[in-house]
Design a protein around this motif. Structure first.
Motif, PDB file in Angstrom:
ATOM      1  N   LEU A  24       0.963  -1.305  -0.179  1.00  0.00           N
ATOM      2  CA  LEU A  24       0.167  -0.095   0.058  1.00  0.00           C
ATOM      3  C   LEU A  24       0.542   1.402  -0.244  1.00  0.00           C
ATOM      4  CD1 LEU A  24      -2.597  -0.453   2.196  1.00  0.00           C
ATOM      5  CD2 LEU A  24      -3.495  -0.807   0.126  1.00  0.00           C
ATOM      6  N   GLY A  25       2.516   1.218   0.224  1.00  0.00           N
ATOM      7  CA  GLY A  25       2.828   1.678   0.316  1.00  0.00           C
ATOM      8  C   GLY A  25       3.112   2.442   1.400  1.00  0.00           C
ATOM      9  N   ARG A  26       2.735   2.459   2.941  1.00  0.00           N
ATOM     10  CA  ARG A  26       2.868   2.952   3.456  1.00  0.00           C
ATOM     11  C   ARG A  26       4.707   2.759   3.937  1.00  0.00           C
ATOM     12  NH1 ARG A  26      -2.387  -0.423   6.250  1.00  0.00           N
ATOM     13  NH2 ARG A  26      -3.729   1.270   5.556  1.00  0.00           N
ATOM     14  N   PRO A  27       4.435   3.767   4.832  1.00  0.00           N
ATOM     15  CA  PRO A  27       6.069   4.194   5.230  1.00  0.00           C
ATOM     16  C   PRO A  27       5.987   3.058   6.553  1.00  0.00           C
ATOM     17  CG  PRO A  27       4.793   6.208   6.072  1.00  0.00           C
ATOM     18  CD  PRO A  27       3.770   5.327   5.008  1.00  0.00           C
ATOM     19  N   LEU A  28       7.467   3.168   6.481  1.00  0.00           N
ATOM     20  CA  LEU A  28       7.876   2.200   8.019  1.00  0.00           C
ATOM     21  C   LEU A  28       7.871   3.134   9.557  1.00  0.00           C
ATOM     22  CD1 LEU A  28       8.588  -0.448   9.908  1.00  0.00           C
ATOM     23  CD2 LEU A  28      10.960   0.351   9.029  1.00  0.00           C
ATOM     24  N   SER A  29       7.585   3.547  10.123  1.00  0.00           N
ATOM     25  CA  SER A  29       7.375   3.424  11.006  1.00  0.00           C
ATOM     26  C   SER A  29       8.371   5.078  11.818  1.00  0.00           C
ATOM     27  CB  SER A  29       6.610   3.846  12.551  1.00  0.00           C
ATOM     28  OG  SER A  29       6.571   4.589  14.023  1.00  0.00           O
ATOM     29  N   PRO A  30       8.849   5.682  12.180  1.00  0.00           N
ATOM     30  CA  PRO A  30      10.322   6.351  12.698  1.00  0.00           C
ATOM     31  C   PRO A  30      10.635   4.831  14.204  1.00  0.00           C
ATOM     32  CG  PRO A  30       8.669   8.107  12.128  1.00  0.00           C
ATOM     33  CD  PRO A  30       8.089   7.165  12.082  1.00  0.00           C
ATOM     34  N   HIS A  31      12.053   5.356  14.023  1.00  0.00           N
ATOM     35  CA  HIS A  31      12.196   4.021  15.331  1.00  0.00           C
ATOM     36  C   HIS A  31      14.008   4.813  15.851  1.00  0.00           C
ATOM     37  CE1 HIS A  31      14.699   2.458  11.780  1.00  0.00           C
ATOM     38  NE2 HIS A  31      13.384   1.770  11.450  1.00  0.00           N
ATOM     39  N   LEU A  32      14.735   3.497  16.759  1.00  0.00           N
ATOM     40  CA  LEU A  32      16.031   4.386  17.009  1.00  0.00           C
ATOM     41  C   LEU A  32      16.930   3.962  15.582  1.00  0.00           C
ATOM     42  CD1 LEU A  32      15.895   2.861  20.732  1.00  0.00           C
ATOM     43  CD2 LEU A  32      15.640   5.591  20.244  1.00  0.00           C
ATOM     44  N   THR A  33      16.890   3.428  15.104  1.00  0.00           N
ATOM     45  CA  THR A  33      18.056   3.808  14.219  1.00  0.00           C
ATOM     46  C   THR A  33      18.425   4.338  12.759  1.00  0.00           C
ATOM     47  OG1 THR A  33      16.711   1.739  12.928  1.00  0.00           O
ATOM     48  CG2 THR A  33      17.615   0.974  14.582  1.00  0.00           C
ATOM     49  N   ILE A  34      17.274   5.353  12.991  1.00  0.00           N
ATOM     50  CA  ILE A  34      16.842   6.327  11.572  1.00  0.00           C
ATOM     51  C   ILE A  34      17.442   7.695  12.448  1.00  0.00           C
ATOM     52  CG2 ILE A  34      16.164   4.917  10.141  1.00  0.00           C
ATOM     53  CD1 ILE A  34      13.465   6.834  10.740  1.00  0.00           C
ATOM     54  N   TYR A  35      16.860   7.847  13.641  1.00  0.00           N
ATOM     55  CA  TYR A  35      17.095   9.183  14.609  1.00  0.00           C
ATOM     56  C   TYR A  35      18.144   8.912  15.682  1.00  0.00           C
ATOM     57  CZ  TYR A  35      12.055  10.098  14.839  1.00  0.00           C
ATOM     58  OH  TYR A  35      10.840  10.311  14.184  1.00  0.00           O
ATOM     59  N   ARG A  36      18.774  10.374  15.024  1.00  0.00           N
ATOM     60  CA  ARG A  36      20.437  11.078  15.923  1.00  0.00           C
ATOM     61  C   ARG A  36      20.025  11.113  16.965  1.00  0.00           C
ATOM     62  NH1 ARG A  36      22.186  16.322  16.539  1.00  0.00           N
ATOM     63  NH2 ARG A  36      20.598  16.882  15.898  1.00  0.00           N
ATOM     64  N   LEU A  39      19.922  14.733  23.248  1.00  0.00           N
ATOM     65  CA  LEU A  39      19.897  14.709  24.957  1.00  0.00           C
ATOM     66  C   LEU A  39      18.868  14.280  26.018  1.00  0.00           C
ATOM     67  CD1 LEU A  39      21.868  15.250  26.991  1.00  0.00           C
ATOM     68  CD2 LEU A  39      20.409  18.092  27.678  1.00  0.00           C
ATOM     69  N   THR A  40      17.450  14.686  25.157  1.00  0.00           N
ATOM     70  CA  THR A  40      16.481  14.685  25.592  1.00  0.00           C
ATOM     71  C   THR A  40      15.990  13.109  25.704  1.00  0.00           C
ATOM     72  OG1 THR A  40      15.364  15.054  23.659  1.00  0.00           O
ATOM     73  CG2 THR A  40      15.493  16.687  25.984  1.00  0.00           C
ATOM     74  N   SER A  41      16.101  12.153  24.503  1.00  0.00           N
ATOM     75  CA  SER A  41      15.839  11.116  24.364  1.00  0.00           C
ATOM     76  C   SER A  41      17.483   9.692  25.616  1.00  0.00           C
ATOM     77  CB  SER A  41      15.570  10.143  23.076  1.00  0.00           C
ATOM     78  OG  SER A  41      17.430  10.677  21.784  1.00  0.00           O
ATOM     79  N   VAL A  42      18.354  10.780  25.451  1.00  0.00           N
ATOM     80  CA  VAL A  42      19.714   9.580  25.911  1.00  0.00           C
ATOM     81  C   VAL A  42      19.222   9.587  27.468  1.00  0.00           C
ATOM     82  CG1 VAL A  42      21.821   9.549  26.947  1.00  0.00           C
ATOM     83  CG2 VAL A  42      21.453  10.323  24.487  1.00  0.00           C
ATOM     84  N   LEU A  43      18.918  11.616  28.255  1.00  0.00           N
ATOM     85  CA  LEU A  43      18.443  11.511  29.366  1.00  0.00           C
ATOM     86  C   LEU A  43      17.655  10.475  29.615  1.00  0.00           C
ATOM     87  CD1 LEU A  43      19.229  15.354  29.902  1.00  0.00           C
ATOM     88  CD2 LEU A  43      20.841  12.918  30.307  1.00  0.00           C
ATOM     89  N   SER A  44      16.143  10.417  29.039  1.00  0.00           N
ATOM     90  CA  SER A  44      15.031   9.953  29.242  1.00  0.00           C
ATOM     91  C   SER A  44      15.601   7.759  29.472  1.00  0.00           C
ATOM     92  CB  SER A  44      14.543   9.512  27.763  1.00  0.00           C
ATOM     93  OG  SER A  44      12.669   8.485  28.224  1.00  0.00           O
TER      94      SER A  44
END
Length: 145
Positions: A24-36, A39-44
């Motif tokens: 259906l051409g739906r994109p894959l949901s974003p996840h940790l492997t594609i985000y840099r 600070l906020t995510s590392v602290l969390s």
């Protein structure tokens, strides 16, 4: 009676989940492997990891204490009798102190957020740097006790 359809005329709706979304051409949901990392995510993630590590350590110590035939003073004397170099002792104390201090300070930071304050991105980053810096200093002070 319904006839089995051929593979060529299979509807995307009949496909397994990931194949259906691809068809259906739906994109894959974003996840940790594609985000840099930010600070906020590392602290969390660190907050969660320190909470889990402390839960494990305290639970293990409680079970050991409950099952041990010796009292706490005996265990302290046992560690002292090892005559470990001070760098090993200080490192071990720091490893025990830092998660406690970090998790506590970051918990206070979350309580500040719950009050509706410091929710602007600039304040969030500033609070993160303050928590991290104070956790290093606080753990160092506890280590020296």
């Amino acid at each position: 009676m319904r006839m089995a359809s051929s593979a060529a005329s299979t509807s995307p709706m009949d496909l397994p989940f990931f194949e259906k979304n691809k068809a259906l051409g739906r994109p894959l949901s974003p996840h940790l492997t594609i985000y840099r990392p930010q600070l906020t995510s590392v602290l969390s993630i660190t907050h969660r990891a320190t909470g889990a590590a402390m839960t494990f350590a305290i639970s293990t110590a409680a079970v050991y204490s409950a099952l041990s035939v010796h009292d706490f003073a005996y265990n302290i004397d046992l560690v002292r009798s090892l005559d470990l170099p001070s760098v090993v002792t200080l490192t071990a104390k720091y490893i025990l102190a830092w998660p406690l201090v970090y998790h506590s300070l970051n918990g206070i930071r979350h309580l500040v957020w719950d009050s509706g304050r410091a929710l602007v991105l600039k304040d969030t980053y500033l609070g993160g740097y303050i928590v991290f810096g104070l956790s290093l200093v606080g753990a160092s002070l506890l280590t020296l006790l």
